[in-house]
Design a protein around this motif. Structure first.
Motif, PDB file in Angstrom:
ATOM      1  N   PHE A 121      60.440  35.537  34.773  1.00 37.32           N
ATOM      2  CA  PHE A 121      61.780  36.041  35.037  1.00 37.32           C
ATOM      3  C   PHE A 121      62.739  34.863  35.248  1.00 37.32           C
ATOM      4  N   THR A 122      64.013  35.103  34.991  1.00 37.68           N
ATOM      5  CA  THR A 122      65.112  34.137  35.127  1.00 37.68           C
ATOM      6  C   THR A 122      65.027  33.058  34.049  1.00 37.68           C
ATOM      7  N   GLN A 123      66.116  32.276  33.937  1.00 38.12           N
ATOM      8  CA  GLN A 123      66.200  31.207  32.954  1.00 38.12           C
ATOM      9  C   GLN A 123      66.340  29.846  33.648  1.00 38.12           C
ATOM     10  N   LYS A 124      65.868  29.727  34.876  1.00 35.75           N
ATOM     11  CA  LYS A 124      66.059  28.511  35.657  1.00 35.75           C
ATOM     12  C   LYS A 124      64.810  27.641  35.651  1.00 35.75           C
ATOM     13  N   ARG A 125      64.948  26.483  36.305  1.00 37.26           N
ATOM     14  CA  ARG A 125      63.812  25.560  36.395  1.00 37.26           C
ATOM     15  C   ARG A 125      62.658  26.190  37.174  1.00 37.26           C
ATOM     16  N   CYS A 126      62.965  26.909  38.248  1.00 35.95           N
ATOM     17  CA  CYS A 126      61.949  27.615  39.026  1.00 35.95           C
ATOM     18  C   CYS A 126      61.946  29.076  38.603  1.00 35.95           C
ATOM     19  N   MET A 127      60.834  29.529  38.022  1.00 37.32           N
ATOM     20  CA  MET A 127      60.776  30.866  37.436  1.00 37.32           C
ATOM     21  C   MET A 127      59.691  31.708  38.112  1.00 37.32           C
ATOM     22  N   PRO A 128      60.047  32.792  38.772  1.00 38.92           N
ATOM     23  CA  PRO A 128      59.029  33.718  39.263  1.00 38.92           C
ATOM     24  C   PRO A 128      58.339  34.415  38.092  1.00 38.92           C
ATOM     25  N   PHE A 129      57.094  34.845  38.310  1.00 37.36           N
ATOM     26  CA  PHE A 129      56.345  35.512  37.246  1.00 37.36           C
ATOM     27  C   PHE A 129      55.343  36.485  37.830  1.00 37.36           C
ATOM     28  N   VAL A 130      54.880  37.383  36.980  1.00 41.43           N
ATOM     29  CA  VAL A 130      53.733  38.236  37.289  1.00 41.43           C
ATOM     30  C   VAL A 130      52.697  38.017  36.192  1.00 41.43           C
ATOM     31  N   GLY A 131      51.418  38.117  36.560  1.00 40.85           N
ATOM     32  CA  GLY A 131      50.353  37.865  35.599  1.00 40.85           C
ATOM     33  C   GLY A 131      49.218  38.861  35.737  1.00 40.85           C
ATOM     34  N   LEU A 132      48.430  38.980  34.687  1.00 39.11           N
ATOM     35  CA  LEU A 132      47.289  39.889  34.671  1.00 39.11           C
ATOM     36  C   LEU A 132      46.144  39.247  33.906  1.00 39.11           C
ATOM     37  N   SER A 133      44.943  39.262  34.509  1.00 42.16           N
ATOM     38  CA  SER A 133      43.720  38.802  33.847  1.00 42.16           C
ATOM     39  C   SER A 133      42.711  39.941  33.852  1.00 42.16           C
ATOM     40  N   VAL A 134      42.106  40.202  32.700  1.00 43.84           N
ATOM     41  CA  VAL A 134      41.096  41.258  32.570  1.00 43.84           C
ATOM     42  C   VAL A 134      39.941  40.709  31.747  1.00 43.84           C
ATOM     43  N   GLY A 135      38.721  40.838  32.250  1.00 45.98           N
ATOM     44  CA  GLY A 135      37.560  40.327  31.525  1.00 45.98           C
ATOM     45  C   GLY A 135      36.291  40.539  32.309  1.00 45.98           C
ATOM     46  N   GLY A 136      35.464  39.508  32.377  1.00 43.24           N
ATOM     47  CA  GLY A 136      34.187  39.641  33.061  1.00 43.24           C
ATOM     48  C   GLY A 136      33.697  38.329  33.632  1.00 43.24           C
ATOM     49  N   LEU A 137      32.720  38.441  34.541  1.00 42.34           N
ATOM     50  CA  LEU A 137      31.978  37.301  35.061  1.00 42.34           C
ATOM     51  C   LEU A 137      30.583  37.358  34.447  1.00 42.34           C
ATOM     52  N   LEU A 138      30.246  36.355  33.653  1.00 48.24           N
ATOM     53  CA  LEU A 138      29.008  36.371  32.903  1.00 48.24           C
ATOM     54  C   LEU A 138      27.966  35.486  33.565  1.00 48.24           C
ATOM     55  N   SER A 139      26.734  35.991  33.629  1.00 45.74           N
ATOM     56  CA  SER A 139      25.615  35.214  34.151  1.00 45.74           C
ATOM     57  C   SER A 139      24.319  35.829  33.634  1.00 45.74           C
ATOM     58  N   THR A 140      23.230  35.111  33.792  1.00 45.11           N
ATOM     59  CA  THR A 140      21.939  35.550  33.264  1.00 45.11           C
ATOM     60  C   THR A 140      21.294  36.594  34.181  1.00 45.11           C
ATOM     61  N   ARG A 141      20.329  37.328  33.613  1.00 47.61           N
ATOM     62  CA  ARG A 141      19.567  38.264  34.424  1.00 47.61           C
ATOM     63  C   ARG A 141      18.766  37.498  35.473  1.00 47.61           C
ATOM     64  N   ARG A 142      18.484  38.184  36.557  1.00 42.33           N
ATOM     65  CA  ARG A 142      17.846  37.522  37.686  1.00 42.33           C
ATOM     66  C   ARG A 142      16.516  38.176  38.040  1.00 42.33           C
ATOM     67  N   LYS A 143      15.517  37.355  38.225  1.00 39.13           N
ATOM     68  CA  LYS A 143      14.203  37.840  38.622  1.00 39.13           C
ATOM     69  C   LYS A 143      14.120  37.887  40.147  1.00 39.13           C
ATOM     70  N   VAL A 144      13.517  38.968  40.641  1.00 37.91           N
ATOM     71  CA  VAL A 144      13.407  39.128  42.093  1.00 37.91           C
ATOM     72  C   VAL A 144      12.035  39.656  42.468  1.00 37.91           C
ATOM     73  N   LEU A 145      11.674  39.414  43.703  1.00 34.18           N
ATOM     74  CA  LEU A 145      10.482  39.992  44.314  1.00 34.18           C
ATOM     75  C   LEU A 145      10.947  40.626  45.618  1.00 34.18           C
ATOM     76  N   CYS A 146      10.999  41.972  45.638  1.00 34.16           N
ATOM     77  CA  CYS A 146      11.531  42.691  46.787  1.00 34.16           C
ATOM     78  C   CYS A 146      10.398  43.273  47.616  1.00 34.16           C
ATOM     79  N   PHE A 147      10.567  43.207  48.915  1.00 37.09           N
ATOM     80  CA  PHE A 147       9.592  43.789  49.822  1.00 37.09           C
ATOM     81  C   PHE A 147      10.227  44.919  50.621  1.00 37.09           C
ATOM     82  N   TYR A 148       9.430  45.980  50.828  1.00 34.09           N
ATOM     83  CA  TYR A 148       9.841  47.065  51.712  1.00 34.09           C
ATOM     84  C   TYR A 148       8.783  47.215  52.792  1.00 34.09           C
ATOM     85  N   ILE A 149       9.226  47.180  54.058  1.00 33.76           N
ATOM     86  CA  ILE A 149       8.313  47.352  55.191  1.00 33.76           C
ATOM     87  C   ILE A 149       8.860  48.482  56.042  1.00 33.76           C
ATOM     88  N   ASP A 150       8.050  49.512  56.271  1.00 36.31           N
ATOM     89  CA  ASP A 150       8.535  50.653  57.039  1.00 36.31           C
ATOM     90  C   ASP A 150       8.385  50.410  58.544  1.00 36.31           C
TER      91      ASP A 150
END
Length: 230
Positions: A121-150
């Motif tokens: 916005f505006t035509q000046k040296r200091c310009m306010p703005f709005v922005g939008l980012s849409v996408g994903g966070l990519l990473s590999t599958r993860r191996k786990v060993l889970c324990f359940y104790i009652d």
């Protein structure tokens, strides 16, 4: 001799007075060169961000955004880099899921990949703005060993893997300061939302084996960006 000295001093004072009158009666105008307008073309940014998503994560991102500046008002591009999720872990993990399903299962280091748009916005040296980012966070599958104790000490376990990639949404508002015709500094505050893996269901088959269902949940919070455009 005194008369000569008097005449010289009088002439000097007259010249000084006349010069002062000329300066005071004239207007001194200092013209500052106007900053060249933004031209369409390729534009890139180095972006640093810090985010807090309550009860989910504290993160830090280092991003590169490259795209096209269509005019003074509109910019669109693609971003990527490194995302550090300080609530996440690396490698295999031993998890006790007997009493809660909200265990942090994200990876420590992820790769963001997203489309980014910005409206100025505006035509000046200091310009306010709005922005939008849409996408994903990519990473590999993860191996786990889970324990359940009652409650009485009987235990079972689950060995497997699950996906850790998720959705990314970032809405921001800030200000951009043009230092030169081709370089800017900007700062912004925004709303950030991501999806993270969690343990959704736990089924104990017998005393030695349990079945765990992993799903994604949406977590939201706030972030701050500081960047340099060139």
């Amino acid at each position: 001799m005194k008369r000569i000295v008097f005449i010289v001093c009088f002439a000097f004072l007259a010249v000084v007075y006349a010069a002062g009158q000329i300066v005071s009666s004239s207007s001194l105008v200092v013209t500052k060169a106007a900053l060249p307008d933004v031209k369409p073309g390729y534009e890139q940014s180095i972006d640093l961000s810090f985010d807090i998503l309550p009860y989910a994560r504290i993160g830090f991102d280092v991003n590169y955004i490259g795209g096209w500046r269509f005019n003074r008002m509109f910019y669109a591009g693609l971003g990527t880099g490194l995302d550090f999720d300080f609530a996440g872990e690396t490698g295999s993990k031993y998890i006790n899921v007997g009493y809660y399903y909200d265990t942090s299962l994200a990876k420590l280091v992820n790769i963001p990949l997203y489309a980014h748009g910005r409206l100025y916005f505006t035509q000046k040296r200091c310009m306010p703005f709005v922005g939008l980012s849409v996408g994903g966070l990519l990473s590999t599958r993860r191996k786990v060993l889970c324990f359940y104790i009652d409650e009485v000490g009987n235990g079972s376990k689950y060995e497997g893997a699950y996906g850790t990639s998720g959705f990314l949404l970032n809405v921001m508002a800030g200000a951009d300061y043009r230092m030169t015709a081709n370089s800017d500094l900007y700062i912004s505050l925004g709303f950030k939302g991501i999806t993270r893996p969690y343990v959704a269901e736990l089924h104990v088959a017998d005393l030695t084996q349990c079945d765990i269902t992993f799903r994604q949940k949406f977590c939201a919070g706030f972030d701050m960006h500081v960047g340099f455009t060139f």
